[in-house]
Motif scaffolding. Structure first.
Motif, PDB file in Angstrom:
ATOM      1  N   UNK A  45      93.791 125.455  34.018  1.00 38.13           N
ATOM      2  CA  UNK A  45      93.048 124.834  32.922  1.00 38.13           C
ATOM      3  C   UNK A  45      91.793 124.139  33.432  1.00 38.13           C
ATOM      4  N   UNK A  46      91.922 123.419  34.537  1.00 38.92           N
ATOM      5  CA  UNK A  46      90.754 122.703  35.046  1.00 38.92           C
ATOM      6  C   UNK A  46      89.685 123.667  35.550  1.00 38.92           C
ATOM      7  N   UNK A  47      90.085 124.776  36.156  1.00 35.61           N
ATOM      8  CA  UNK A  47      89.076 125.733  36.624  1.00 35.61           C
ATOM      9  C   UNK A  47      88.383 126.428  35.455  1.00 35.61           C
ATOM     10  N   UNK A  48      89.115 126.725  34.389  1.00 36.90           N
ATOM     11  CA  UNK A  48      88.502 127.329  33.200  1.00 36.90           C
ATOM     12  C   UNK A  48      87.492 126.369  32.580  1.00 36.90           C
ATOM     13  N   UNK A  49      87.879 125.097  32.463  1.00 35.31           N
ATOM     14  CA  UNK A  49      86.964 124.104  31.898  1.00 35.31           C
ATOM     15  C   UNK A  49      85.746 123.941  32.801  1.00 35.31           C
ATOM     16  N   UNK A  50      85.956 123.943  34.110  1.00 32.39           N
ATOM     17  CA  UNK A  50      84.848 123.808  35.050  1.00 32.39           C
ATOM     18  C   UNK A  50      83.857 124.953  34.902  1.00 32.39           C
ATOM     19  N   UNK A  51      84.360 126.173  34.802  1.00 36.45           N
ATOM     20  CA  UNK A  51      83.478 127.332  34.653  1.00 36.45           C
ATOM     21  C   UNK A  51      82.723 127.262  33.330  1.00 36.45           C
ATOM     22  N   UNK A  52      83.409 126.888  32.264  1.00 30.80           N
ATOM     23  CA  UNK A  52      82.741 126.812  30.963  1.00 30.80           C
ATOM     24  C   UNK A  52      81.698 125.699  30.933  1.00 30.80           C
ATOM     25  N   UNK A 111      78.638 127.021  32.693  1.00 25.83           N
ATOM     26  CA  UNK A 111      77.889 127.931  31.827  1.00 25.83           C
ATOM     27  C   UNK A 111      77.114 127.135  30.789  1.00 25.83           C
ATOM     28  N   UNK A 112      77.739 126.119  30.209  1.00 28.34           N
ATOM     29  CA  UNK A 112      77.059 125.285  29.226  1.00 28.34           C
ATOM     30  C   UNK A 112      75.874 124.564  29.854  1.00 28.34           C
ATOM     31  N   UNK A 113      76.077 124.037  31.066  1.00 30.38           N
ATOM     32  CA  UNK A 113      74.987 123.367  31.766  1.00 30.38           C
ATOM     33  C   UNK A 113      73.847 124.344  32.052  1.00 30.38           C
ATOM     34  N   UNK A 114      74.182 125.552  32.450  1.00 26.56           N
ATOM     35  CA  UNK A 114      73.168 126.566  32.709  1.00 26.56           C
ATOM     36  C   UNK A 114      72.408 126.907  31.433  1.00 26.56           C
ATOM     37  N   UNK A 115      73.125 127.025  30.320  1.00 27.81           N
ATOM     38  CA  UNK A 115      72.462 127.309  29.048  1.00 27.81           C
ATOM     39  C   UNK A 115      71.537 126.173  28.631  1.00 27.81           C
ATOM     40  N   UNK A 116      71.985 124.929  28.873  1.00 30.87           N
ATOM     41  CA  UNK A 116      71.137 123.794  28.532  1.00 30.87           C
ATOM     42  C   UNK A 116      69.875 123.778  29.387  1.00 30.87           C
ATOM     43  N   UNK A 117      69.994 124.207  30.633  1.00 28.44           N
ATOM     44  CA  UNK A 117      68.826 124.260  31.497  1.00 28.44           C
ATOM     45  C   UNK A 117      67.894 125.404  31.111  1.00 28.44           C
ATOM     46  N   UNK A 118      68.454 126.523  30.681  1.00 28.77           N
ATOM     47  CA  UNK A 118      67.653 127.700  30.379  1.00 28.77           C
ATOM     48  C   UNK A 118      67.085 127.714  28.968  1.00 28.77           C
ATOM     49  N   UNK A 119      67.647 126.948  28.058  1.00 31.08           N
ATOM     50  CA  UNK A 119      67.217 126.995  26.666  1.00 31.08           C
ATOM     51  C   UNK A 119      65.725 126.695  26.503  1.00 31.08           C
TER      52      UNK A 119
END
Length: 141
Positions: free
Chosen positions: A95-102, A105-113
């Motif tokens: 669970x923690x690794x899934x949340x970490x990966x997501x 991805x969210x952080x990357x999207x916020x940077x790329x938006x």
């Protein structure tokens, strides 16, 4: 949303994730103990089966019939894996690794938006006017 609100939201999310993983720990510990006990018992039964001189003289199925405890332990271990004990044992880390990966991805999207928005408007401002004569001829036909 300012950075202070984002920091508070991140801390609240981190606390909730920590609570959730802590809630899973007792059940995970029990499943780990069950898996360890059954695995050790199966390994000891397999060792006794291997060092038995009768094992080499009789067929495979007869040797398993002679070692009923090993047969029961193997069936129990296989049944536990079919029941999903491997998922229950690693649930908190999974669970923690899934949340970490997501979150990554969210952080990357916020940077790329902002970059994607600028690219879109740049395309719209510079390429669309250059294509306008071709678009008019296509619609006119």
């Amino acid at each position: 949303m300012n950075s202070l609100d984002q920091a508070e939201d991140l801390k609240a999310f981190e606390r909730r994730l920590t609570e959730y993983i802590a809630c899973l720990q007792p059940a995970t510990g029990r499943w780990r103990m069950i898996l360890i006990v059954v695995s050790v018992c199966t390994a000891s039964g397999a060792w006794n089966w291997l060092i038995d001189p009768e094992t080499q003289k009789v067929s495979f199925f007869i040797s398993f019939r002679n070692h009923t405890l090993l047969t029961i332990r193997c069936i129990t271990l296989i049944s536990l894996f079919f029941a999903g004990i491997h998922r229950r044992v690693v649930a908190p880390s999974m669970h923690s690794s899934i949340v970490f990966v997501r979150l990554k991805v969210l952080q990357l999207l916020q940077l790329l938006t902002p970059t994607l928005i600028l690219l879109f408007f740049g395309f719209y401002l510079f390429c669309v006017p250059a294509l306008a004569p071709f678009l008019d001829t296509v619609h006119a036909v």
